[in-house]
Each structure stands twice: as C-alpha cells, then as structure tokens.
Write an enzyme that holds these catalytic residues in place. Sequence first.
Site, PDB file in Angstrom:
ATOM      1  N   ARG A   4      10.105   0.621   3.388  1.00  0.00           N
ATOM      2  CA  ARG A   4       8.879   0.764   2.595  1.00  0.00           C
ATOM      3  C   ARG A   4       8.757   2.161   1.994  1.00  0.00           C
ATOM      4  O   ARG A   4       7.679   2.736   1.909  1.00  0.00           O
ATOM      5  CB  ARG A   4       7.633   0.457   3.436  1.00  0.00           C
ATOM      6  N   SER A  34      -0.125  -6.767   3.669  1.00  0.00           N
ATOM      7  CA  SER A  34      -0.119  -6.059   4.960  1.00  0.00           C
ATOM      8  C   SER A  34      -0.681  -4.659   4.760  1.00  0.00           C
ATOM      9  O   SER A  34      -0.152  -3.890   3.965  1.00  0.00           O
ATOM     10  CB  SER A  34       1.301  -5.986   5.517  1.00  0.00           C
ATOM     11  N   GLU A  46      -0.001   0.896   4.251  1.00  0.00           N
ATOM     12  CA  GLU A  46       1.006   0.538   3.251  1.00  0.00           C
ATOM     13  C   GLU A  46       0.462   0.643   1.825  1.00  0.00           C
ATOM     14  O   GLU A  46       1.144   1.146   0.945  1.00  0.00           O
ATOM     15  CB  GLU A  46       1.552  -0.853   3.516  1.00  0.00           C
TER      16      GLU A  46
END
Length: 343
Positions: free
Chosen positions: A166, A244, A335
Amino acid sequence: MSERLADHTTLRVGGPAQRFVTATTEEELLAAVREADADATPVLVLGGGSNLVVADEGFAGTVVAVATRGVRPDVDPEEAASCGGVMVEVAAGEGWDALVARAVEAGWAGIEALAGIPGAVGATPIQNVGAYGQEVASTIASVRVWDRVDSRVLTLANAECGFGYRHSRFKAEPGRFVVLSVTFQLRVGTLGEPVRYAELARALGVEVGQRAPLADVRAAVLGLRRGKAMVLDAADHDTWSAGSFFTNPVVAPGDLPEGAPAWPQPDGRVKTSAAWLIEHAGFGKGHGSGPATLSTRHTLAVTNRGAARAADVLALAREVRDGVEARFGVRLVNEPVLVGCSL
C-alpha cells in the site's frame, strides 16, 4: 455555487472546493495544474474519490477532477495471442473496475482479482492497490506523470516507483506527481494468475496456487466483495465508505498479539490482520451509535449512514485506532488520504 466534495467521494463527506475543474483531456489536466502552481494555489487531484476523507471545511484551492479516457493495447488481439502478452496504456481517468472487466473480456490476465475496486486507474499506483492476492505493482510496467517540482513529463519504470505494501514513491512524495497514464504488462490467455488468497481459492473450488478461468475469478471476487459491502451501491449505506480504513499492520514477531493471524514478510517482520485486531479490541460489525458506524458486514470499513460529516467519520476511526492501541500496543494506520483533516 461551489462544488461540494461530498458529491465526489464514496464516503460522501467533504465541504466545498474553492475552484473545481473537470479535465477531459491530458492537455486540460496539465493546464489546470500548471495554472494553479503558477498562482501558488493548492491543488487536489481527484480521481474516483474512493480513497479520500475531505474535511467539512472543504478544500481552499483548485480541485482537478481527472476524466481523461483511453485504453491503448500495443498489439491487436490476434497478435497478442501469438506473442502471449500485451502492453496496455490506460489514461488516468479511466474507471478501474471497467478496466478489469475489459481485461477479462479481452483475455488479459494479471488484474482479474482486483475486480470491484472503485476509483480511477491513475490512483492505483499511488496506493499500490491490492486485494485477494494481487496488487497492481506486479503488472505495472511504467507510470507516466507530470512532475510538479521539475515541471516536466516523466515516464517512470516499475523499479523507479518505489512500490511496497500500500505504498509507492508517489505516496512518499505527496503532491509532487500527477499521474497521466499507466502502462500495464499483462499475460494473454483464458486462465488467471495462480490464486494466492485462500478465501478466493475456496470460492473457486481450487487449491491455492492453481489457476481458474479469468471470468470465474472476477465473478468470485465480486461475490466476495459484495458480501462485505465492498462494491458500491447507492442504496446500501454499508458501501458508503472509503473501503478498508486501516492497512494491515506489519510488526516485529515479538509484537504480534497472541492468536493474531501472521503472514511472514521478506524483512523478517510479520503482517497481521487489522480486522482481527479491531474485532478483538471490542469493535464489532456495526459498532457506533452516530451517523458514522463500522460496516455491518466488514469491520475495516467506516461507513456513512446517510448524514455523517467528516468529523463523525474521523471520530469513529480515532476511537477504533486508539482502542486497538490500548488493547494490543499496535497503532493502526489509515489507508485513505486525509485532506484538510487528521486522525
């Protein structure tokens, strides 16, 4: 009348933009960013708005909505089949899920497990988007960008993008690069890449490491995502989210909570499950009594039940983050990109 950013994000929160520009061509995109930079005006480049939490006060600058189009394979279907692969340059404004659907239909393998993810193609390298055992870094050949620091167009090869879990060079240097297009290197065939995610393998009726038809993989992923409210549906408040909200933490083996899932990493650390930590810290599905709650189907998603503001979303996310840290000593990291606000 100013443009509300709540109307351009999947969480449906965010105040007005001082100026809002829709760029349908690369020339318009570059012109809008250059103009703002020349005036020293803050710039927010907006794709699908699926990974943003924008402050209730809005954005005091220019918001450039990227609506560029174009999917350009380097060879026609017959040539691709004979050589076994295809390079596909995709404009930043193309919808990601539409690209996955087209790839599956065309027999381009490598992104089929990334079906159902909202947002634009240009955003995928920034987060190194991934799900169900695939991530875009494994298929990205290069990313074409406008470098706002050096005022030039660059083509960055995969190795220059600094991809990690990520993470990417684009995320490490926020605001510097505006993604113009992404070139993917995809295998040609009827079967997808080896299935690497146990839940997906079970849904497909195959063993981990085996392959399945591209269309079957896409359909199975969409089914799994819908079961977790991770496919956008205007009528379903569980999908009014940024996906998420927290990344899976990577910790030293000694810091892993007892009983928590563990996936060994190349650097000797282990990745564990943010959802497991959240649930075992006492935050179950649907947690929250206000206009923002955890999803009733997926504890990683902070959702807008219809009237939430950014402040409500952040308050709940902060409660969950701090509760997990107090219980396990592991600090979750958000995130989504926070614009004008913070946890």
